[in-house]
Design a protein around this motif. Structure first.
Motif, PDB file in Angstrom:
ATOM      1  N   ARG A  52      -8.617  -0.120  10.987  1.00  0.00           N
ATOM      2  CA  ARG A  52     -10.063   0.055  10.903  1.00  0.00           C
ATOM      3  C   ARG A  52     -10.514  -0.488   9.555  1.00  0.00           C
ATOM      4  O   ARG A  52     -10.372   0.163   8.523  1.00  0.00           O
ATOM      5  CB  ARG A  52     -10.422   1.525  11.025  1.00  0.00           C
ATOM      6  CG  ARG A  52     -10.116   2.111  12.383  1.00  0.00           C
ATOM      7  CD  ARG A  52     -10.281   3.607  12.329  1.00  0.00           C
ATOM      8  NE  ARG A  52     -11.678   3.939  12.018  1.00  0.00           N
ATOM      9  CZ  ARG A  52     -12.526   4.408  12.930  1.00  0.00           C
ATOM     10  NH1 ARG A  52     -12.134   4.592  14.142  1.00  0.00           N
ATOM     11  NH2 ARG A  52     -13.760   4.703  12.600  1.00  0.00           N
ATOM     12  N   ALA A 107       0.837  -1.202   0.000  1.00  0.00           N
ATOM     13  CA  ALA A 107       0.000   0.000   0.000  1.00  0.00           C
ATOM     14  C   ALA A 107       0.871   1.251   0.000  1.00  0.00           C
ATOM     15  O   ALA A 107       0.568   2.241  -0.666  1.00  0.00           O
ATOM     16  CB  ALA A 107      -0.914  -0.011   1.220  1.00  0.00           C
ATOM     17  N   GLU A 108       1.975   1.172   0.730  1.00  0.00           N
ATOM     18  CA  GLU A 108       2.848   2.340   0.811  1.00  0.00           C
ATOM     19  C   GLU A 108       3.399   2.676  -0.561  1.00  0.00           C
ATOM     20  O   GLU A 108       3.394   3.817  -1.011  1.00  0.00           O
ATOM     21  CB  GLU A 108       4.005   2.084   1.782  1.00  0.00           C
ATOM     22  CG  GLU A 108       3.598   2.042   3.236  1.00  0.00           C
ATOM     23  CD  GLU A 108       2.890   0.753   3.589  1.00  0.00           C
ATOM     24  OE1 GLU A 108       3.124  -0.260   2.897  1.00  0.00           O
ATOM     25  OE2 GLU A 108       2.073   0.756   4.531  1.00  0.00           O
ATOM     26  N   LEU A 159      -6.806   4.377  -0.289  1.00  0.00           N
ATOM     27  CA  LEU A 159      -5.739   3.772   0.510  1.00  0.00           C
ATOM     28  C   LEU A 159      -5.819   4.230   1.955  1.00  0.00           C
ATOM     29  O   LEU A 159      -5.548   3.483   2.886  1.00  0.00           O
ATOM     30  CB  LEU A 159      -4.377   4.165  -0.053  1.00  0.00           C
ATOM     31  CG  LEU A 159      -3.948   3.452  -1.339  1.00  0.00           C
ATOM     32  CD1 LEU A 159      -2.609   4.000  -1.789  1.00  0.00           C
ATOM     33  CD2 LEU A 159      -3.860   1.973  -1.114  1.00  0.00           C
ATOM     34  N   ALA A 160      -6.186   5.501   2.141  1.00  0.00           N
ATOM     35  CA  ALA A 160      -6.206   6.038   3.498  1.00  0.00           C
ATOM     36  C   ALA A 160      -7.448   5.613   4.259  1.00  0.00           C
ATOM     37  O   ALA A 160      -7.592   5.958   5.425  1.00  0.00           O
ATOM     38  CB  ALA A 160      -6.110   7.560   3.445  1.00  0.00           C
ATOM     39  N   ILE A 164       2.785  14.799  14.499  1.00  0.00           N
ATOM     40  CA  ILE A 164       1.840  13.729  14.787  1.00  0.00           C
ATOM     41  C   ILE A 164       2.558  12.436  14.437  1.00  0.00           C
ATOM     42  O   ILE A 164       3.203  12.335  13.402  1.00  0.00           O
ATOM     43  CB  ILE A 164       0.566  13.904  13.948  1.00  0.00           C
ATOM     44  CG1 ILE A 164      -0.317  14.959  14.613  1.00  0.00           C
ATOM     45  CG2 ILE A 164      -0.169  12.585  13.811  1.00  0.00           C
ATOM     46  CD1 ILE A 164      -1.639  15.133  13.966  1.00  0.00           C
ATOM     47  N   ALA A 165       2.430  11.458  15.293  1.00  0.00           N
ATOM     48  CA  ALA A 165       3.182  10.219  15.093  1.00  0.00           C
ATOM     49  C   ALA A 165       2.753   9.536  13.800  1.00  0.00           C
ATOM     50  O   ALA A 165       1.612   9.714  13.361  1.00  0.00           O
ATOM     51  CB  ALA A 165       2.932   9.284  16.261  1.00  0.00           C
ATOM     52  N   PRO A 166       3.646   8.768  13.167  1.00  0.00           N
ATOM     53  CA  PRO A 166       3.278   8.038  11.957  1.00  0.00           C
ATOM     54  C   PRO A 166       2.057   7.164  12.244  1.00  0.00           C
ATOM     55  O   PRO A 166       1.939   6.561  13.309  1.00  0.00           O
ATOM     56  CB  PRO A 166       4.500   7.175  11.662  1.00  0.00           C
ATOM     57  CG  PRO A 166       5.613   7.818  12.376  1.00  0.00           C
ATOM     58  CD  PRO A 166       5.035   8.539  13.537  1.00  0.00           C
ATOM     59  N   VAL A 167       1.156   7.162  11.312  1.00  0.00           N
ATOM     60  CA  VAL A 167      -0.098   6.465  11.551  1.00  0.00           C
ATOM     61  C   VAL A 167       0.072   4.984  11.253  1.00  0.00           C
ATOM     62  O   VAL A 167       0.434   4.605  10.147  1.00  0.00           O
ATOM     63  CB  VAL A 167      -1.202   7.056  10.667  1.00  0.00           C
ATOM     64  CG1 VAL A 167      -2.500   6.311  10.895  1.00  0.00           C
ATOM     65  CG2 VAL A 167      -1.364   8.511  10.981  1.00  0.00           C
ATOM     66  N   GLU A 168      -0.148   4.191  12.232  1.00  0.00           N
ATOM     67  CA  GLU A 168      -0.067   2.753  12.003  1.00  0.00           C
ATOM     68  C   GLU A 168      -1.386   2.066  12.260  1.00  0.00           C
ATOM     69  O   GLU A 168      -1.697   1.027  11.727  1.00  0.00           O
ATOM     70  CB  GLU A 168       1.001   2.134  12.905  1.00  0.00           C
ATOM     71  CG  GLU A 168       2.402   2.413  12.405  1.00  0.00           C
ATOM     72  CD  GLU A 168       3.395   2.501  13.532  1.00  0.00           C
ATOM     73  OE1 GLU A 168       3.033   2.087  14.648  1.00  0.00           O
ATOM     74  OE2 GLU A 168       4.513   3.008  13.308  1.00  0.00           O
ATOM     75  N   THR A 169      -2.203   2.735  13.078  1.00  0.00           N
ATOM     76  CA  THR A 169      -3.433   2.058  13.490  1.00  0.00           C
ATOM     77  C   THR A 169      -4.581   2.296  12.517  1.00  0.00           C
ATOM     78  O   THR A 169      -5.563   1.574  12.540  1.00  0.00           O
ATOM     79  CB  THR A 169      -3.865   2.555  14.866  1.00  0.00           C
ATOM     80  OG1 THR A 169      -3.752   3.974  14.865  1.00  0.00           O
ATOM     81  CG2 THR A 169      -2.997   1.964  15.939  1.00  0.00           C
ATOM     82  N   ALA A 170      -4.445   3.297  11.669  1.00  0.00           N
ATOM     83  CA  ALA A 170      -5.582   3.649  10.833  1.00  0.00           C
ATOM     84  C   ALA A 170      -6.009   2.494   9.951  1.00  0.00           C
ATOM     85  O   ALA A 170      -7.198   2.266   9.743  1.00  0.00           O
ATOM     86  CB  ALA A 170      -5.231   4.855   9.964  1.00  0.00           C
ATOM     87  N   SER A 171      -5.030   1.790   9.449  1.00  0.00           N
ATOM     88  CA  SER A 171      -5.376   0.720   8.517  1.00  0.00           C
ATOM     89  C   SER A 171      -6.084  -0.437   9.230  1.00  0.00           C
ATOM     90  O   SER A 171      -6.709  -1.266   8.601  1.00  0.00           O
ATOM     91  CB  SER A 171      -4.119   0.215   7.830  1.00  0.00           C
ATOM     92  OG  SER A 171      -3.178  -0.147   8.811  1.00  0.00           O
TER      93      SER A 171
END
Lengths: 195, 660, 109, 486
Positions: free
Chosen positions: A127, A2-3, A46-47, A118-125
């Motif tokens: 959901r 995805a990245e 993707l987001a 803001i910390a790198p988002v790892e938890t969003a995915s």
């Protein structure tokens, strides 16, 4: 995976954006814009913003683009002479410098935001169903945002009326004043409408 | 205010509003006149009616003023009308009422009394003018505004009157706009005044900040409480308000409009630019006497400005040819005396001079109007001479006025001016220097006054007898002259010096108003010093001597004609020119201030041009116009340019806020 | 997708400044209009980035939804704006037979 | 779930919300009614009635809020609020729209067939303005702004057979969209930094990060565009001059008032206090540019446009004062009062120009007013009154507006700024007086015959209303201030 896709889409969006403002022909510019919309739509997906991605495609690609293309065709702006007359940059060197600096500052402001931490988002995915689930969106739109939602419908109605009034074909006999300067100093007054 | 000494009287509202009603009626009559003129009917009856309405309104107002005044004589300290709650903004309220106290009673008597005489005079002077009704409408409107100014219980209402008199002054100076220059003179007067008004407004904001109120009596009462804490703010407020007074009362450096204001009809010069409006600044300072007493440094500034103005005005008047210009500069000079008086804390002396000045200067202006009227609108004294035979009544009254102005012994002006000078002398310190300046100005005053009399009424007839037939004015004009002449001669009894019997009437009368100011002066050690009888006699003698000597000099040099001027011009062309043009202050403004600003503006504008604008724009005319013309290039019709400014502006705004 | 918010924001900033540059420099009204759309999209992307970040922060309630809702409204308004803009272009073309920006330059001073 | 949604909607739309949004809903319904009247041939005669009726009913609802002791306050999950201030603003918007409409009757000649569309667009405008001043959420504000702006872009170009009008529309649209884009990007940045779009939320949030400050600056910049402050003011003269004059009247007054309302009531407390000096300088420069620009104009519409720029500069000083620490309520009241006075004055002035254009003298040159005092004393008198009010002469609303504005500055301790500002406003009187001089002190021009043709009654009534309000704001300020004090 995805990245990688994100960075590819980003590069695509930037390239298309550059195409929009560099294009010689309006048609090409608008097509580049379409490309940028597609790339952004992919990024939204993707987001985790499925509904937004779909809307982006439907409204932008489906509606706005068609409108653009329609006007380009209507006004016959693909003509080579027209393009020569209307493309290009109408600025002096100084003005270009100002424009470039301003745009640069806007970019700089964006870059400044990179440092705000803001910390790198790892938890969003994690959901699975995405942030903008249709149902929650609908609830929000019809409760908290009911006022702008209703106002938006009025906005669309008024826009429609206004656009029709301005763009409607001129009636035969309706006087046209195209002259330079102030026509009313040279021409007789508008007569009553000859509807 | 102590309620026991205040009685309630709603009829006070009528004092300003009767003239307003008169103004409205006269305005309506003017419209009727216009309509009838279009129809070709006879307009004279309507015009005459307007004149009577206007005079009637003032007479009624005078009646109320006199009856209220009699109440004051009965021992009341003030009469106050009911309050109209003008602004009610929660934390900040302004209630407006009419207050008729010791100070405003004197002002009202002058305004309505002298005003009525000038109204009557105008009936004759303006006869036959197509704008007769309009003139009286403006005149009544002016009296309304002036009465508002002196009767208002708070600074805001005072300011309404303050601006109102400015507006009427503008309308009346430009009354004969067909000539072209009066309209410009009117604009100049209005705009110079507005500079002062801006200071006035800011000063009043500071007062709100200091005291939380604009009520004049409250402001006065609370000065003592805060003067220890905020001496700087008090001084700044006092200075700003004095700036406003400078504009309205034509003090250095804002006096340049007053001589130009003579473009208006002569009754206007008499009423507005001599007797009433220009004294508004004096009234303001008198009214706020505790504030000024608490700001000694500002008092000194006032003294300097006053003395300087008195000197400049008097010296400029010496070589003027236009009879109204002489009087205009003389007015500037006399107002300077009043401010000098205020700066010593001699409140009553300043008011005294204000009153006598209203009598004699009103008289002189009306007299000069009579002369001009009789000479077929000729104002140049070089083209007069020997008029005493042609207009004896005007002559006699004019001489009475001149005697008062020049301070010949026992005339009203003699006592009032001497009191101011004596106070300056008694204050000691720097004021002694100011006293000397004032003395010199007094000498010049005597000189130019009698030069004027000699040039106008004595010597050979320098006009062309073929075309000009001088004649005496009608009774509507000469009767007011005579009444004023009586006051000009005997007005001195109002406030005789301490060494004479019945002394200081006005001083005692004013005591309740100035009590606070005197107390503050006393507590800060700046109280008034009293002169011994001997030195007072000496000063009186010195004043008489100077007046007599210089009056004689001036009269003697010019009875034979204008040769003295010609000689002075030949010998000292530079000095005479310098004096004639009012020390070239007006042109200095153009040269020293306007031109450098123009240059700077040019530089700035060309830099701006280099940055973003193509094509220079031709700039010409005055400073503002030329700058404005250059700036027009900013809005060049190109969306690109507007967008560039917007984009760059937004980027700059964001950057600067981040960086700050 | 495991991309730091900063990268989303940087992409948005680049797109926005590209839009600004196009808006400020180009002469053809259609392209100028396209540049405006680009700017609006940059704003949308920023909303998305913010929304995603606040959702990840564990902020509950309506707050993370405000971003995408604003984006929806922006898309709606963008459509309306495009319609008005194109109508104006047609009106201008009728009078001037041109869609060059400098054909609108009668009023100035 | 759907039941839940409906329940949530009902729950949120409580009594207070219905009171607060009643004027907005009235306008929405009114626009539809108007269109129905226009479509059904039998009802065409009732179009004017529909227009006025809608405005009056909405006005009634606003007055109900204004007169009530208990105001709705924040409603709809804190996205909108209604109190005495917004109600007074709402009344001004509605009256301003009604006045602009009154002046538009009989104004259009060539575009007359489209007059119903014109009226429908105009009727929608106050809804946008009311949304703007009542907004407590950036989304609501944005929709309000666009609801106002998009119809106005169309209205500006409404005389579509005239290049000036279309040019005005194009310029206004392009720059307006640019400003909207900045507003959106700014809001997005603020949202990214704080996680909320609601004003109460933002008031609690930490807005000191550079992202937030940049976002606020962009929001401020877009508002500065709407209120026409340097360097965002250059469109004003062109657009005001080119637009149909009744539209100019609406644009010059309503838009400005609504944008200032939101700026002062909602955005100002968020702005960084350290930015106050910059805003003050912007205000002073705006005043200088506006006044100097007006000084050299020979076209009255353009002159009034520049004068409007100068007035915006004065009010920006109030914003600077508020940022620097003056009492926020005082600043809001000052803004409101200034705007109330300005709306009626400027609407009247522009309206009279529209009236004279409609009469046949199809130009707005200063010279065309020569001798007006003789030929039409009523119009000249009203115009003189409006000029005096714009110049800030006491006994008119313009004076008290200035008074309150400068007292806010002094309250904030910005005395130097206040002195410069007050002196700059001195210059202004020069050109206002020139209009009076031209009308009263110059002979009628022989080139142009005095305008004599039809005089729509609505315009006469509108002028009287404007005149009464100008005097009322000058003489009876309590009438307007009393509801705010409580």
């Amino acid at each position: 995976m995805a990245e990688t896709l994100f960075y590819l889409l980003s590069i695509g969006a930037i390239a298309c954006g550059a195409g929009v403002i560099r294009a010689r022909m309006p048609l090409f510019s608008v097509l580049c814009l379409l490309g940028a919309f597609f790339c952004l739509s992919g990024i939204y997906l993707l987001a985790g913003f499925q509904f937004l991605a779909v809307t982006q495609l439907l409204v932008y690609a489906g509606a706005i683009m068609v409108l653009f293309l329609f006007v380009i065709m209507l006004l016959n702006l693909g003509d080579e002479n027209e393009i020569a007359r209307q493309s290009g940059i109408a600025l002096s060197g100084k003005q270009l410098a100002v424009a470039g600096t301003s745009a640069g500052v806007f970019a700089l402001i964006g870059v400044l935001t990179a440092g705000y931490g803001i910390a790198p988002v790892e938890t969003a995915s994690t959901r699975a169903s995405g942030i903008d689930e249709l149902q929650t969106l609908a609830v929000e739109l019809f409760s908290r945002y009911m006022l702008p939602f209703e106002a938006a419908s009025l906005l669309l109605l008024l826009t429609m009326i206004g656009v029709i009034a301005i763009a409607k074909r001129q009636r035969a006999g309706e006087p046209t004043h195209t002259g330079a300067g102030f026509p009313w100093t040279k021409e007789p007054l508008d007569e009553e409408s000859t509807l | 205010m102590d309620t026991s000494t205040v009685s309630l009287a709603n009829e006070l509202w009528f004092v300003p509003f009767l003239p307003l009603l008169g103004a409205l009626l006269c305005g309506a009559l003017h419209l009727a006149v216009l309509r009838r003129r279009k129809a070709g009917g006879a307009e004279a009856p309507l015009q005459a009616l307007a004149g009577y309405v206007a005079c009637g309104a003032i007479a009624l107002a005078l009646g109320i003023v006199v009856s209220s005044w009699s109440t004051l004589l009965g021992g009341a300290e003030a009469i106050e009308s009911g309050t109209w709650n003008w602004i009610d903004a929660g934390s900040f309220d302004i209630g407006l009422s009419m207050v008729f106290d010791r100070l405003s009673s004197v002002m009202c008597l002058v305004i309505t009394g002298v005003g009525l005489l000038i109204h009557i005079y105008s009936l004759g002077y303006m006869k036959g003018d197509p704008g007769f009704a309009k003139f009286f409408a403006y005149l009544n409107l002016f009296v309304f505004a002036m009465l508002m100014l002196v009767l208002s219980s708070n600074l805001m209402g005072l300011f309404v009157g303050w601006e109102g008199v400015g507006l009427c002054s503008y309308l009346l100076i430009g009354f004969w706009y067909e000539k072209g220059w009066p309209a410009e003179a009117g604009q100049k007067a209005f705009i110079v005044n507005r500079i002062g008004d801006a200071c006035f407004l800011l000063g009043s904001f500071l007062l709100i900040r200091l005291f939380g109120t604009l009520d004049l009596s409250d402001v006065g009462a609370s000065v003592q409480a805060v003067m220890g804490e905020h001496p700087g703010t008090i001084a700044l407020a006092a200075l700003l308000l004095f700036g406003g007074a400078c504009g309205k009362s034509a003090q250095f450096p804002l006096f340049t409009w007053l001589p130009d204001a003579m473009a208006g009809p002569t009754p206007v010069s008499a009423l507005i630019h001599a007797a009433t409006m220009v004294t508004a600044g004096i009234y303001l300072l008198l009214r706020l006497n505790p504030l000024y007493a608490a700001a000694p440094s500002v008092m000194l500034v006032i003294g300097f400005v006053g003395a300087l103005t008195a000197f400049i005005g008097a010296s400029t008047a010496i070589f003027q040819r236009d009879i109204k210009k002489v009087l205009a500069y003389s007015t500037v000079s006399q107002l300077g005396y009043m401010f000098l008086g205020l700066s010593t804390g001699a409140w009553a002396a300043a008011l005294f001079h204000l009153v006598t000045h209203a009598f004699f200067k009103g008289l002189l202006f009306l007299g000069s109007g009579s002369v001009i009227h009789g000479m077929h609108e000729e104002q140049d004294m070089y083209k007069m001479g020997g008029l005493r035979r042609h207009m004896p009544r005007t002559f006699i009254t004019f001489v009475a006025g001149s005697a008062a102005l020049s301070g010949l012994p026992l005339m009203s002006g003699f006592f009032s001016k001497d009191e101011i000078l004596a106070m300056a002398f008694a204050s000691g310190g720097l004021h002694v220097a100011l006293w000397l300046v004032g003395l010199a100005a007094a000498a010049m005053t005597a000189f130019y006054t009698w030069r004027m009399v000699a040039l106008t009424f004595f010597g050979k007839e320098r006009f062309d007898p073929e075309h000009v037939h001088p004649h005496e004015s009608p009774a509507t004009m000469t009767v007011p002259l005579m009444i004023l002449a009586v006051f000009a001669v005997f007005g001195g009894v109002l406030n005789l010096p301490a060494v004479l019997p019945g002394a200081g009437m006005l001083h005692h009368w004013l005591e309740p108003v100035t009590k606070l100011g005197d107390e503050i002066l006393h507590s800060t050690g700046h109280e008034l010093h009293h002169l011994s009888a001997l030195s007072e006699w000496c000063l009186l003698g010195l004043g008489s001597l100077i007046a007599l000597v210089f009056a004689h000099k001036g009269f003697h040099a010019y009875t034979s004609g204008t040769e003295a001027d010609a000689r002075a011009r030949a010998e000292r062309p530079d000095a005479v020119g310098f004096l004639e043009e009012a020390w070239r202050i007006d042109s200095t403004y153009t040269r020293r201030i306007v031109r450098p600003i123009k240059l700077a503006a040019f530089l700035v504008a060309s830099v701006v041009d280099q940055l973003a604008i193509d094509g220079a724009v031709n700039g010409a005319g005055s400073f503002a116009t030329s700058l404005a013309q250059r700036l027009r290039g900013l809005v060049d019709g190109s969306v690109k340019n507007y967008a560039l400014w917007m984009g760059a502006g937004a980027a700059a705004l964001a950057l600067s806020w981040i960086l700050i | 997708m495991n991309v730091p918010t900063e990268h989303l924001l940087a992409l948005a900033a680049i797109l926005f400044s590209l839009g600004v540059l196009g808006f400020l420099t180009r002469k053809n009204l259609i392209i100028v209009l396209a540049s405006i759309e680009l700017m609006l999209n940059a704003a949308n992307l920023t909303f998305v980035a913010g929304s995603r970040a606040w959702a990840a922060e564990g902020v509950t309630g309506g707050s993370p939804l405000q971003g995408p809702i604003f984006s929806l409204f922006v898309i709606l308004v963008a459509a309306a704006e495009a319609a008005v803009g194109l109508a104006l272009i047609i009106a201008l073309y009728r009078l001037k037979q041109s869609v060059a920006l400098d054909s609108a330059g009668e009023l100035k001073g | 779930m759907s039941q839940q949604t409906v329940a949530a909607a009902f729950e949120i739309f409580d009594d207070a919300a219905s009171v607060a949004t009643a004027p907005l809903l009235t306008i929405g319904v009114g626009v539809l009614l108007y269109l129905v009247c226009d479509i059904v041939p039998r009802l065409r005669a009732a179009r004017g009635l529909a227009f006025c009726g809608t405005i009056l009913v909405a006005l009634f609802f606003e007055l109900r809020i204004l007169g009530a002791d208990v105001v709705p306050g924040l409603v709809l999950d804190k996205t909108f609020h209604a109190d005495h201030t917004t109600a007074l603003f709402g009344c001004v918007f509605l009256l301003g729209t009604l006045l602009a409409w009154a002046y538009s009757v009989g104004y259009y000649h060539a575009s007359k067939p489209f007059k119903p569309e014109h009226d429908a667009l105009m009727l929608g405008a106050p809804a946008g303005m009311m949304l703007m001043v009542g907004a407590n959420d950036l989304i609501v504000f944005f929709i309000g702004l666009e609801l106002l702006s998009l119809p106005l872009y169309c209205l500006a170009a409404f005389k579509r057979s005239r290049i000036e009008s279309v040019e005005a529309g194009v310029k206004y649209f392009l720059l307006g969209s640019f400003a909207s884009a900045m507003l959106l990007y700014g809001s997005a940045l603020v949202y990214t930094a704080s996680g909320t779009l609601s004003i109460p939320g933002l008031l609690d949030a930490d807005l000191s990060s550079s992202t937030a400050v940049a976002g606020l600056a962009l929001i401020a910049a877009s508002l500065f565009f709407k209120v026409s402050v340097f360097p965002f003011h250059m469109w004003v003269p062109d657009v005001y001059q080119g637009s149909p004059t009744p539209v100019t009247a609406l644009m010059a007054t309503g838009t400005k008032a609504a944008a200032f309302g939101f700026l002062v009531a909602q955005v100002m407390p968020l702005l960084p206090p350290s930015g106050a000096p910059i805003v003050a300088v912007l205000g002073l420069v705006t005043m200088a540019l506006g006044n100097l620009g007006a000084l050299v104009q020979s076209d009255l519409k353009r002159m009034l446009a520049y004068s409007g720029v100068a007035h915006a500069g004065t009010l920006l000083l109030v914003v600077a004062g508020g940022m620097a620490g003056a009492d926020a309520a005082g600043a809001l009241n000052a803004t409101l009062y200034y705007m109330v006075a300005y709306v009626f004055t400027a609407t009247g002035a522009f309206g009279l120009l529209a009236l004279m254009e409609a009469d046949g003298a199809r130009f707005t040159k200063l010279d065309s007013l020569r001798g007006l005092a003789k030929s039409r004393p009523g119009v000249a008198g009203a115009m003189a009154l409006f000029m005096l009010s714009l110049g800030g002469i006491p006994a008119t609303g313009g004076f008290l507006g200035k008074w309150f504005a400068f007292s806010v500055l002094v309250d904030a301790g910005m005395i130097g700024t206040a002195i410069i500002g007050a002196l700059l406003s001195v210059v202004a009187l020069g050109y206002y007086l020139r209009v009076i001089v031209v009308m009263y002190m110059q002979p009628a021009s022989d080139v142009e015959p005095a305008p004599t043709t039809q005089r729509p009654m609505t315009a006469g009534i509108a002028t009287i209303v404007c005149g009464v309000f100008v005097l009322a704001t000058g003489l009876l300020p309590s009438l307007f201030l009393a509801p705010l004090a409580g």
